[in-house]
Design a protein around this motif. Sequence first.
Motif, PDB file in Angstrom:
ATOM      1  N   ASN A   1       0.812  -1.217   0.000  1.00 53.91           N
ATOM      2  CA  ASN A   1       0.000   0.000   0.000  1.00 53.91           C
ATOM      3  C   ASN A   1       0.845   1.267   0.000  1.00 53.91           C
ATOM      4  O   ASN A   1       0.687   2.141   0.845  1.00 53.91           O
ATOM      5  N   PHE A   2       1.766   1.342  -0.943  1.00 55.22           N
ATOM      6  CA  PHE A   2       2.658   2.500  -1.066  1.00 55.22           C
ATOM      7  C   PHE A   2       2.289   3.286  -2.307  1.00 55.22           C
ATOM      8  O   PHE A   2       2.290   2.740  -3.416  1.00 55.22           O
ATOM      9  N   ASN A   3       2.013   4.572  -2.152  1.00 57.67           N
ATOM     10  CA  ASN A   3       1.602   5.404  -3.285  1.00 57.67           C
ATOM     11  C   ASN A   3       2.699   6.314  -3.807  1.00 57.67           C
ATOM     12  O   ASN A   3       2.521   6.940  -4.841  1.00 57.67           O
ATOM     13  N   ASP A   4       3.810   6.412  -3.092  1.00 56.15           N
ATOM     14  CA  ASP A   4       4.805   7.430  -3.441  1.00 56.15           C
ATOM     15  C   ASP A   4       6.147   6.837  -3.833  1.00 56.15           C
ATOM     16  O   ASP A   4       7.186   7.446  -3.628  1.00 56.15           O
ATOM     17  N   ILE A   5       6.131   5.659  -4.402  1.00 54.92           N
ATOM     18  CA  ILE A   5       7.395   5.061  -4.808  1.00 54.92           C
ATOM     19  C   ILE A   5       7.319   4.706  -6.289  1.00 54.92           C
ATOM     20  O   ILE A   5       6.370   4.078  -6.747  1.00 54.92           O
ATOM     21  N   GLN A   6       8.311   5.158  -7.057  1.00 56.58           N
ATOM     22  CA  GLN A   6       8.329   4.912  -8.497  1.00 56.58           C
ATOM     23  C   GLN A   6       9.376   3.879  -8.892  1.00 56.58           C
ATOM     24  O   GLN A   6       9.179   3.122  -9.832  1.00 56.58           O
ATOM     25  N   CYS A   7      10.473   3.876  -8.164  1.00 53.01           N
ATOM     26  CA  CYS A   7      11.541   2.928  -8.493  1.00 53.01           C
ATOM     27  C   CYS A   7      12.181   2.436  -7.205  1.00 53.01           C
ATOM     28  O   CYS A   7      12.447   3.230  -6.289  1.00 53.01           O
ATOM     29  N   LEU A   8      12.421   1.158  -7.123  1.00 55.66           N
ATOM     30  CA  LEU A   8      13.107   0.623  -5.948  1.00 55.66           C
ATOM     31  C   LEU A   8      14.587   0.998  -6.003  1.00 55.66           C
ATOM     32  O   LEU A   8      15.197   0.966  -7.078  1.00 55.66           O
ATOM     33  N   PRO A   9      15.163   1.328  -4.856  1.00 57.11           N
ATOM     34  CA  PRO A   9      16.615   1.558  -4.842  1.00 57.11           C
ATOM     35  C   PRO A   9      17.350   0.235  -4.993  1.00 57.11           C
ATOM     36  O   PRO A   9      16.745  -0.841  -4.922  1.00 57.11           O
ATOM     37  N   ASN A  10      18.628   0.302  -5.201  1.00 51.88           N
ATOM     38  CA  ASN A  10      19.424  -0.917  -5.332  1.00 51.88           C
ATOM     39  C   ASN A  10      19.408  -1.705  -4.024  1.00 51.88           C
ATOM     40  O   ASN A  10      19.578  -1.153  -2.935  1.00 51.88           O
TER      41      ASN A  10
ATOM     42  N   ILE B   1       4.770 -10.218  -6.457  1.00 58.19           N
ATOM     43  CA  ILE B   1       4.367  -8.922  -6.996  1.00 58.19           C
ATOM     44  C   ILE B   1       2.857  -8.937  -7.177  1.00 58.19           C
ATOM     45  O   ILE B   1       2.329  -9.754  -7.927  1.00 58.19           O
ATOM     46  N   GLU B   2       2.153  -8.039  -6.475  1.00 51.46           N
ATOM     47  CA  GLU B   2       0.703  -7.993  -6.577  1.00 51.46           C
ATOM     48  C   GLU B   2       0.218  -6.553  -6.631  1.00 51.46           C
ATOM     49  O   GLU B   2       0.675  -5.702  -5.867  1.00 51.46           O
ATOM     50  N   SER B   3      -0.709  -6.295  -7.539  1.00 49.11           N
ATOM     51  CA  SER B   3      -1.325  -4.974  -7.698  1.00 49.11           C
ATOM     52  C   SER B   3      -0.279  -3.886  -7.944  1.00 49.11           C
ATOM     53  O   SER B   3      -0.281  -2.834  -7.299  1.00 49.11           O
ATOM     54  N   CYS B   4       0.624  -4.171  -8.853  1.00 50.95           N
ATOM     55  CA  CYS B   4       1.625  -3.188  -9.297  1.00 50.95           C
ATOM     56  C   CYS B   4       1.533  -3.135 -10.826  1.00 50.95           C
ATOM     57  O   CYS B   4       2.420  -3.624 -11.543  1.00 50.95           O
ATOM     58  N   ARG B   5       0.452  -2.552 -11.327  1.00 49.24           N
ATOM     59  CA  ARG B   5       0.147  -2.642 -12.744  1.00 49.24           C
ATOM     60  C   ARG B   5       1.134  -1.867 -13.622  1.00 49.24           C
ATOM     61  O   ARG B   5       1.351  -2.219 -14.781  1.00 49.24           O
ATOM     62  N   ARG B   6       1.714  -0.802 -13.105  1.00 50.08           N
ATOM     63  CA  ARG B   6       2.624   0.002 -13.920  1.00 50.08           C
ATOM     64  C   ARG B   6       4.017  -0.614 -14.015  1.00 50.08           C
ATOM     65  O   ARG B   6       4.837  -0.200 -14.825  1.00 50.08           O
ATOM     66  N   LEU B   7       4.254  -1.605 -13.191  1.00 47.23           N
ATOM     67  CA  LEU B   7       5.588  -2.197 -13.146  1.00 47.23           C
ATOM     68  C   LEU B   7       5.874  -2.974 -14.427  1.00 47.23           C
ATOM     69  O   LEU B   7       5.101  -3.841 -14.834  1.00 47.23           O
TER      70      LEU B   7
ATOM     71  N   SER C   1       9.403   0.604 -12.011  1.00 48.43           N
ATOM     72  CA  SER C   1      10.642  -0.063 -12.417  1.00 48.43           C
ATOM     73  C   SER C   1      11.373  -0.656 -11.220  1.00 48.43           C
ATOM     74  O   SER C   1      11.209  -0.211 -10.082  1.00 48.43           O
ATOM     75  N   PHE C   2      12.164  -1.665 -11.520  1.00 48.07           N
ATOM     76  CA  PHE C   2      13.022  -2.288 -10.525  1.00 48.07           C
ATOM     77  C   PHE C   2      14.333  -1.494 -10.425  1.00 48.07           C
ATOM     78  O   PHE C   2      14.553  -0.558 -11.193  1.00 48.07           O
ATOM     79  N   PRO C   3      15.202  -1.846  -9.491  1.00 48.26           N
ATOM     80  CA  PRO C   3      16.481  -1.117  -9.377  1.00 48.26           C
ATOM     81  C   PRO C   3      17.276  -1.139 -10.682  1.00 48.26           C
ATOM     82  O   PRO C   3      17.155  -2.077 -11.484  1.00 48.26           O
ATOM     83  N   GLU C   4      18.071  -0.122 -10.881  1.00 45.80           N
ATOM     84  CA  GLU C   4      18.869  -0.019 -12.110  1.00 45.80           C
ATOM     85  C   GLU C   4      19.791  -1.220 -12.287  1.00 45.80           C
ATOM     86  O   GLU C   4      20.016  -1.681 -13.403  1.00 45.80           O
ATOM     87  N   ASP C   5      20.331  -1.710 -11.181  1.00 46.55           N
ATOM     88  CA  ASP C   5      21.245  -2.850 -11.258  1.00 46.55           C
ATOM     89  C   ASP C   5      20.509  -4.183 -11.279  1.00 46.55           C
ATOM     90  O   ASP C   5      21.151  -5.242 -11.233  1.00 46.55           O
ATOM     91  N   GLY C   6      19.192  -4.136 -11.335  1.00 49.20           N
ATOM     92  CA  GLY C   6      18.424  -5.371 -11.332  1.00 49.20           C
ATOM     93  C   GLY C   6      18.198  -5.893  -9.924  1.00 49.20           C
ATOM     94  O   GLY C   6      18.651  -5.308  -8.926  1.00 49.20           O
ATOM     95  N   LEU C   7      17.499  -6.990  -9.832  1.00 52.04           N
ATOM     96  CA  LEU C   7      17.248  -7.614  -8.536  1.00 52.04           C
ATOM     97  C   LEU C   7      18.457  -8.450  -8.129  1.00 52.04           C
ATOM     98  O   LEU C   7      19.194  -8.953  -8.987  1.00 52.04           O
ATOM     99  N   PRO C   8      18.667  -8.627  -6.831  1.00 52.52           N
ATOM    100  CA  PRO C   8      19.852  -9.374  -6.380  1.00 52.52           C
ATOM    101  C   PRO C   8      19.769 -10.844  -6.783  1.00 52.52           C
ATOM    102  O   PRO C   8      18.694 -11.454  -6.744  1.00 52.52           O
ATOM    103  N   THR C   9      20.889 -11.420  -7.143  1.00 53.99           N
ATOM    104  CA  THR C   9      20.933 -12.825  -7.549  1.00 53.99           C
ATOM    105  C   THR C   9      20.662 -13.758  -6.384  1.00 53.99           C
ATOM    106  O   THR C   9      20.386 -14.944  -6.588  1.00 53.99           O
ATOM    107  N   SER C  10      20.702 -13.245  -5.167  1.00 54.46           N
ATOM    108  CA  SER C  10      20.442 -14.064  -3.979  1.00 54.46           C
ATOM    109  C   SER C  10      18.949 -14.270  -3.741  1.00 54.46           C
ATOM    110  O   SER C  10      18.559 -15.032  -2.853  1.00 54.46           O
ATOM    111  N   LEU C  11      18.085 -13.622  -4.524  1.00 59.43           N
ATOM    112  CA  LEU C  11      16.647 -13.668  -4.302  1.00 59.43           C
ATOM    113  C   LEU C  11      16.114 -15.092  -4.487  1.00 59.43           C
ATOM    114  O   LEU C  11      16.343 -15.725  -5.515  1.00 59.43           O
ATOM    115  N   THR C  12      15.380 -15.586  -3.473  1.00 60.53           N
ATOM    116  CA  THR C  12      14.775 -16.920  -3.565  1.00 60.53           C
ATOM    117  C   THR C  12      13.261 -16.848  -3.752  1.00 60.53           C
ATOM    118  O   THR C  12      12.664 -17.797  -4.254  1.00 60.53           O
ATOM    119  N   SER C  13      12.605 -15.762  -3.336  1.00 61.84           N
ATOM    120  CA  SER C  13      11.161 -15.617  -3.538  1.00 61.84           C
ATOM    121  C   SER C  13      10.836 -14.189  -3.928  1.00 61.84           C
ATOM    122  O   SER C  13      11.374 -13.236  -3.364  1.00 61.84           O
TER     123      SER C  13
END
Length: 633
Positions: A282-291, A323-329, A308-320
Motif C-alpha cells: 500500500n505505497f503510493n509514493d514510490i516509483q523505483c526501488l533503490p538498489n 508482486i501484486e497490484s503493481c500494474r505500472r511495473l 521499475s526495478f532497481p537499475e542494477d536489477g534484482l539481487p541474484t540471492s533472491l529466492t522468492s
Amino acid sequence: MPVQMGRLKSLRTLTTFVVGKSTGSPIGELGDLSHLGGRISILKLNNVVDGRDALQANLKNKKDLKELELAWGSEDADHSEKVRDVLDKLQPCMNLEKLTVKFYGGTSFPNWLGDSAFNKIKVMRLVGCHYCFELPPLGQLPALKELFIRKMKFLRTLGLELYGQPFQPFQSLEKLEFMEMAEWEEWVPSGSGGPDFPCLQELILEMCPKLRGSLPCDLPCLKKLSVEGCGVLHDQRATATTSTSTNLNYNSLQELEIEDGCQTSLLSLLETKLLSRLRIRNFNDIQCLPNINRLQSLSLWNCPTLSSFPEDGLPTSLTSLYIESCRRLEFLPHEMLAKLTSLHCLSICNSCDSMRSFPLGIFPKLTTLMIGNCENLESLCLVEEEGAVENLNHLNELDISGCPNLVCFPQGGLPTPNLTRLEFRRCDKLKSLPERIHTLTALQDLDIRDLPNLESIAEDGGLPPNLRDFSIYNCERLRASSSSVGGDYCNWGLQALVSLEEFMIGGRGSDEILETLLKQQLLPTTLHALWIKELSTLKSLDGKGLAHLTVLRSLYINSCKSLEFLPGEALQHLTSLQELHIKDCPSLQFLPEEGLPPSLSCLRIYNCSGLEKRYQNNTRQDHRIEINDEVII
C-alpha cells in the motif's frame, strides 16, 4: 463460576475464574486456593465491588502462579478510583513470569506494575487500557523479553516514565509491539547515553496514525522491523543532522515490512547490509526501488506508482519474489531474469500489464510459479536456450488464474516431470490444457475452474496416472464423452486412476459429465471423498455409479436445487461412509427409506427445508445429526 469455589483448598489448576456479580463466586473465593499454579485468567473484574474484595483473592501469596491475566468486562470499563484500587490490591507474587491486563479503566497504573522486584516477568501485555495517559516504568523489569501494548487511545506521549530510573532500561527486551494507538504522537528517547533497547530483535508498529518524529536511533540487535498504518512517521535517517547520523545503528536488520502509506524515508533502511526480507504494501509514493544488495525475499503489494526495478536489477540471492497490484511495473527484461539463479518461488498477480508471454525454463531452481489476473498474458512459452528443459525439472507447482487471454502452451506439453500441482482458473479463452498431460506422472493435484471455453483436458492419453485430487468446476463446454463412438464412453481414463482419493465436480456444464460418469461406473473405486456442487438440473444420483465406491468416507452434496432423491440401495453399499453433508438442496424431501449405511457417524443438513422438518425431531438414529450447525442428536 459455581458458588463456594473456595472450598476446593487443594486445587492446583484453574485456568479461568469469572467473577460473579449477584450470583456465582466473588473474587474472594480465590483467597483460600493457595496451591494454584500455572496459568489463570480472572475475568469480569468490573464485578468486583471494591479493593478490599480484591485483596481477599490473596494473589500475592500464590507462589506457584506463573501466568496471570486480569481482564475487565469490556473496553468501556469504569475509570473511577475504585478500578485503580482493585488492580492495586491484585498484586501478584514476585514469581510471576507472564502478565496480561485487559480493559483496565484507571487513569494510571499502580506502583507495583513495573517494580524491578518483579525480576522474573518475561512477557507483559497491556490491552485496551484506554484512560491511562502514561505507561508504568516497564524498562526496569530486568527479565522482560516481550512487551505488547495495544489500544491505549488517550496515550499521546511515550516518554521518560516508560524507561524508569536509575538503571539502563530494557536490558532483556527482545520483542516490542505497539498496535492501534490512535492518539500516540511522540516517542521520546530516555537520554541515558546508551541504547534504550540494547537487545531488541523485533519491533512492530501497527495502526499508529499520528505517530511523528522518528524511531529509536540505536537498535544494535534489531532483526525485524514492521511498520503499518503509521503514515506520518519519519525515519531518523531522513531527519538526523550530520552530527548524529553517525550514531544510527540498524546494522543487524534482516527483515523489513512497510505498509499503508508510511513515509518513503523508511526505504533508506534498505541500505542495511544484512537485510534479507523486504515487504512493501500500500505505497503510493514510490516509483523505483533503490538498489538492494542481499535480499532473499521481496514482496510488493499495491504499489500503483511503482514502474521499475532497481537499475542494477534484482539481487541474484533472491529466492522468492511476490508482486501484486503493481500494474505500472514493467516485467523484467529477459537478461535480467536470467540472473535470478536462486529464485525458488515467483508470484505475479494484478501486475505487469505489458507481459504477453511468460518464459518457462529461465529460472534454474524455480519450484513454484503463480500468475494471476494478468489480463494481457497470452502464452506460456519455453525459452530457446540450452538447459531450459532441465531447469523445469524443479517446478513443483503451477497456478494460473484470471488470465482471460491465455490461449497456448509450449508445443508438445509441459516438460515438468516433477510437477505435483497444476491449477487453471478464470482463463476465459483457454480451450485445452497442455498437450500430453498424461506424461506428468508426478502430478497429484489438478484443479480446473471457471474455464468457459475449455473443450478438452486429456484427448491424447488420458489424465496423469498418479492424481490424488481432481476438481472440475464451471467448465460448461467440457464433455466427458466422445461422440466418435456414439457418445457413450468417457475418454479421460478416470477409472484407471488407482491413486485418486478426492474428486470435486460442479457448476455450469457439469450435470452431463456427472451423469456420464455415474451411468458407466467410471469413478475410481479408490475415492475417499466426493464433492457434488451446484448442478442445476440434477434430479437424482444414479445409484449404479456410486455403489462400487466401497472405500468412500465423505460425500458432500451442495447447492443442487433440483435434486429430489438419493438412491437408497447405492448408499447402503457405501460401507465405509462416515460423513454425509447436504447443503442448499430445497427440493430434497427425504433420505432413502432403506436407511443410511451403518458406518455413518455424522449427517449434516444445512438450508434444506424438507429434510430439516423430517429430521428435526428424529431421535432414532445411530449417528450424529446436525441441522444448520445445531446438533440435534
